[in-house]
Design a protein around this motif. Structure first.
Motif, PDB file in Angstrom:
ATOM      1  N   ILE A   9      63.280  71.685  -7.523  1.00  0.00           N
ATOM      2  CA  ILE A   9      64.655  72.186  -7.672  1.00  0.00           C
ATOM      3  C   ILE A   9      65.558  71.501  -6.643  1.00  0.00           C
ATOM      4  O   ILE A   9      66.665  71.058  -6.964  1.00  0.00           O
ATOM      5  CB  ILE A   9      64.703  73.719  -7.526  1.00  0.00           C
ATOM      6  CG1 ILE A   9      64.043  74.373  -8.736  1.00  0.00           C
ATOM      7  CG2 ILE A   9      66.135  74.206  -7.346  1.00  0.00           C
ATOM      8  CD1 ILE A   9      63.813  75.870  -8.599  1.00  0.00           C
ATOM      9  N   ILE A  10      65.078  71.405  -5.425  1.00  0.00           N
ATOM     10  CA  ILE A  10      65.881  70.768  -4.374  1.00  0.00           C
ATOM     11  C   ILE A  10      66.037  69.278  -4.666  1.00  0.00           C
ATOM     12  O   ILE A  10      67.119  68.717  -4.482  1.00  0.00           O
ATOM     13  CB  ILE A  10      65.262  71.019  -2.987  1.00  0.00           C
ATOM     14  CG1 ILE A  10      65.279  72.532  -2.695  1.00  0.00           C
ATOM     15  CG2 ILE A  10      66.024  70.255  -1.905  1.00  0.00           C
ATOM     16  CD1 ILE A  10      64.513  72.938  -1.464  1.00  0.00           C
ATOM     17  N   ARG A  11      64.972  68.633  -5.154  1.00  0.00           N
ATOM     18  CA  ARG A  11      65.077  67.213  -5.561  1.00  0.00           C
ATOM     19  C   ARG A  11      66.161  67.041  -6.628  1.00  0.00           C
ATOM     20  O   ARG A  11      66.918  66.073  -6.593  1.00  0.00           O
ATOM     21  CB  ARG A  11      63.746  66.707  -6.113  1.00  0.00           C
ATOM     22  CG  ARG A  11      62.745  66.320  -5.091  1.00  0.00           C
ATOM     23  CD  ARG A  11      61.511  65.685  -5.764  1.00  0.00           C
ATOM     24  NE  ARG A  11      60.435  65.593  -4.828  1.00  0.00           N
ATOM     25  CZ  ARG A  11      59.392  66.423  -4.765  1.00  0.00           C
ATOM     26  NH1 ARG A  11      59.268  67.405  -5.639  1.00  0.00           N
ATOM     27  NH2 ARG A  11      58.463  66.256  -3.849  1.00  0.00           N
ATOM     28  N   GLU A  12      66.203  67.969  -7.575  1.00  0.00           N
ATOM     29  CA  GLU A  12      67.207  67.892  -8.645  1.00  0.00           C
ATOM     30  C   GLU A  12      68.622  67.988  -8.063  1.00  0.00           C
ATOM     31  O   GLU A  12      69.510  67.217  -8.443  1.00  0.00           O
ATOM     32  CB  GLU A  12      66.981  69.009  -9.656  1.00  0.00           C
ATOM     33  CG  GLU A  12      67.996  68.989 -10.782  1.00  0.00           C
ATOM     34  CD  GLU A  12      67.815  70.147 -11.745  1.00  0.00           C
ATOM     35  OE1 GLU A  12      68.848  70.621 -12.259  1.00  0.00           O
ATOM     36  OE2 GLU A  12      66.668  70.570 -11.977  1.00  0.00           O
ATOM     37  N   ILE A  13      68.841  68.912  -7.147  1.00  0.00           N
ATOM     38  CA  ILE A  13      70.155  69.059  -6.512  1.00  0.00           C
ATOM     39  C   ILE A  13      70.519  67.779  -5.759  1.00  0.00           C
ATOM     40  O   ILE A  13      71.640  67.259  -5.887  1.00  0.00           O
ATOM     41  CB  ILE A  13      70.177  70.277  -5.562  1.00  0.00           C
ATOM     42  CG1 ILE A  13      69.988  71.587  -6.339  1.00  0.00           C
ATOM     43  CG2 ILE A  13      71.440  70.307  -4.710  1.00  0.00           C
ATOM     44  CD1 ILE A  13      71.084  71.929  -7.320  1.00  0.00           C
ATOM     45  N   LEU A  14      69.573  67.254  -4.983  1.00  0.00           N
ATOM     46  CA  LEU A  14      69.837  66.014  -4.241  1.00  0.00           C
ATOM     47  C   LEU A  14      70.112  64.846  -5.193  1.00  0.00           C
ATOM     48  O   LEU A  14      70.993  64.027  -4.930  1.00  0.00           O
ATOM     49  CB  LEU A  14      68.662  65.687  -3.319  1.00  0.00           C
ATOM     50  CG  LEU A  14      68.470  66.617  -2.126  1.00  0.00           C
ATOM     51  CD1 LEU A  14      67.177  66.290  -1.385  1.00  0.00           C
ATOM     52  CD2 LEU A  14      69.664  66.545  -1.183  1.00  0.00           C
ATOM     53  N   GLY A  15      69.371  64.778  -6.276  1.00  0.00           N
ATOM     54  CA  GLY A  15      69.585  63.714  -7.265  1.00  0.00           C
ATOM     55  C   GLY A  15      70.960  63.793  -7.900  1.00  0.00           C
ATOM     56  O   GLY A  15      71.637  62.774  -8.080  1.00  0.00           O
ATOM     57  N   ARG A  16      71.393  64.992  -8.219  1.00  0.00           N
ATOM     58  CA  ARG A  16      72.725  65.172  -8.809  1.00  0.00           C
ATOM     59  C   ARG A  16      73.814  64.809  -7.801  1.00  0.00           C
ATOM     60  O   ARG A  16      74.851  64.251  -8.179  1.00  0.00           O
ATOM     61  CB  ARG A  16      72.889  66.596  -9.322  1.00  0.00           C
ATOM     62  CG  ARG A  16      71.972  66.858 -10.526  1.00  0.00           C
ATOM     63  CD  ARG A  16      72.025  68.274 -11.030  1.00  0.00           C
ATOM     64  NE  ARG A  16      73.366  68.587 -11.503  1.00  0.00           N
ATOM     65  CZ  ARG A  16      73.852  69.818 -11.556  1.00  0.00           C
ATOM     66  NH1 ARG A  16      73.139  70.853 -11.161  1.00  0.00           N
ATOM     67  NH2 ARG A  16      75.070  70.025 -11.992  1.00  0.00           N
ATOM     68  N   TRP A  17      73.574  65.098  -6.523  1.00  0.00           N
ATOM     69  CA  TRP A  17      74.527  64.714  -5.481  1.00  0.00           C
ATOM     70  C   TRP A  17      74.565  63.195  -5.353  1.00  0.00           C
ATOM     71  O   TRP A  17      75.635  62.599  -5.291  1.00  0.00           O
ATOM     72  CB  TRP A  17      74.134  65.374  -4.169  1.00  0.00           C
ATOM     73  CG  TRP A  17      75.089  65.196  -3.030  1.00  0.00           C
ATOM     74  CD1 TRP A  17      76.421  64.872  -3.101  1.00  0.00           C
ATOM     75  CD2 TRP A  17      74.802  65.343  -1.641  1.00  0.00           C
ATOM     76  NE1 TRP A  17      76.969  64.810  -1.830  1.00  0.00           N
ATOM     77  CE2 TRP A  17      75.991  65.098  -0.924  1.00  0.00           C
ATOM     78  CE3 TRP A  17      73.659  65.660  -0.935  1.00  0.00           C
ATOM     79  CZ2 TRP A  17      76.062  65.159   0.465  1.00  0.00           C
ATOM     80  CZ3 TRP A  17      73.723  65.736   0.445  1.00  0.00           C
ATOM     81  CH2 TRP A  17      74.909  65.478   1.136  1.00  0.00           C
ATOM     82  N   ALA A  18      73.405  62.577  -5.353  1.00  0.00           N
ATOM     83  CA  ALA A  18      73.325  61.111  -5.243  1.00  0.00           C
ATOM     84  C   ALA A  18      74.043  60.425  -6.399  1.00  0.00           C
ATOM     85  O   ALA A  18      74.669  59.373  -6.216  1.00  0.00           O
ATOM     86  CB  ALA A  18      71.870  60.662  -5.186  1.00  0.00           C
ATOM     87  N   GLN A  19      73.978  61.018  -7.576  1.00  0.00           N
ATOM     88  CA  GLN A  19      74.618  60.441  -8.764  1.00  0.00           C
ATOM     89  C   GLN A  19      76.108  60.754  -8.848  1.00  0.00           C
ATOM     90  O   GLN A  19      76.810  60.240  -9.716  1.00  0.00           O
ATOM     91  CB  GLN A  19      73.936  60.961 -10.032  1.00  0.00           C
ATOM     92  CG  GLN A  19      72.502  60.540 -10.166  1.00  0.00           C
ATOM     93  CD  GLN A  19      71.769  61.335 -11.240  1.00  0.00           C
ATOM     94  OE1 GLN A  19      72.313  62.263 -11.848  1.00  0.00           O
ATOM     95  NE2 GLN A  19      70.521  60.974 -11.470  1.00  0.00           N
ATOM     96  N   GLY A  20      76.588  61.617  -7.984  1.00  0.00           N
ATOM     97  CA  GLY A  20      78.000  61.989  -8.003  1.00  0.00           C
ATOM     98  C   GLY A  20      78.309  63.149  -8.923  1.00  0.00           C
ATOM     99  O   GLY A  20      79.475  63.513  -9.095  1.00  0.00           O
ATOM    100  N   ALA A  21      77.279  63.751  -9.525  1.00  0.00           N
ATOM    101  CA  ALA A  21      77.501  64.899 -10.404  1.00  0.00           C
ATOM    102  C   ALA A  21      77.819  66.158  -9.606  1.00  0.00           C
ATOM    103  O   ALA A  21      78.423  67.097 -10.128  1.00  0.00           O
ATOM    104  CB  ALA A  21      76.273  65.130 -11.292  1.00  0.00           C
ATOM    105  N   LEU A  22      77.398  66.181  -8.348  1.00  0.00           N
ATOM    106  CA  LEU A  22      77.738  67.266  -7.428  1.00  0.00           C
ATOM    107  C   LEU A  22      78.411  66.655  -6.209  1.00  0.00           C
ATOM    108  O   LEU A  22      78.040  65.569  -5.773  1.00  0.00           O
ATOM    109  CB  LEU A  22      76.481  68.022  -6.971  1.00  0.00           C
ATOM    110  CG  LEU A  22      75.714  68.828  -8.011  1.00  0.00           C
ATOM    111  CD1 LEU A  22      74.445  69.409  -7.393  1.00  0.00           C
ATOM    112  CD2 LEU A  22      76.574  69.933  -8.589  1.00  0.00           C
ATOM    113  N   SER A  23      79.358  67.369  -5.653  1.00  0.00           N
ATOM    114  CA  SER A  23      80.009  66.947  -4.406  1.00  0.00           C
ATOM    115  C   SER A  23      79.252  67.534  -3.226  1.00  0.00           C
ATOM    116  O   SER A  23      78.418  68.440  -3.385  1.00  0.00           O
ATOM    117  CB  SER A  23      81.459  67.433  -4.379  1.00  0.00           C
ATOM    118  OG  SER A  23      81.476  68.851  -4.267  1.00  0.00           O
TER     119      SER A  23
END
Length: 125
Positions: A9-23
């Protein structure tokens, strides 16, 4: 009922941040909601000191504004999340060595005026 926060779950959050999907603000708000909340627990507690890689990463994300964490830090956190069970101390030492190389003063300048970092970008005397 307690919800489990997994490393994935944490990897998913970090991945979305890395991709710019999350700020950074999105990640921070998510971490604030989940860290030290009795409704959530972690699957990877280990050792006599009850260490958890997931809990430690979430703690860092909860303080990402204060510690000026940015997407370029994500690979080090992903590496830490890949630490085998029973090797918390070794994995955490690697993360700390990386964090020790970060130029905090340069980040203060870079992130000045940027949410959620701005309160922590004031030059300390």
């Amino acid at each position: 009922m307690t919800q489990i926060i997994s490393r994935n779950i944490i990897r998913e959050i970090l991945g979305r941040w890395a991709q710019g999907a999350l700020s950074a603000k999105d990640v921070h708000v998510w971490a604030e909601h989940h860290y030290q909340n009795d409704a959530f627990d972690f699957e990877d507690w280990e050792g006599e000191e009850e260490n958890s890689v997931s809990n430690e990463v979430l703690a860092h994300l909860d303080m990402l504004d204060m510690n000026l964490l940015v997407p370029e830090d994500i690979p080090s956190y992903l590496a830490f999340l890949s630490t085998p069970r029973g090797s918390f101390d070794e994995g955490f030492s690697k993360l700390e060595r990386y964090l020790g190389t970060v130029d905090i003063e340069a980040r203060r300048v870079q992130l000045k005026g940027t949410s959620p970092y701005q309160p922590f970008c004031v030059k300390r005397r």
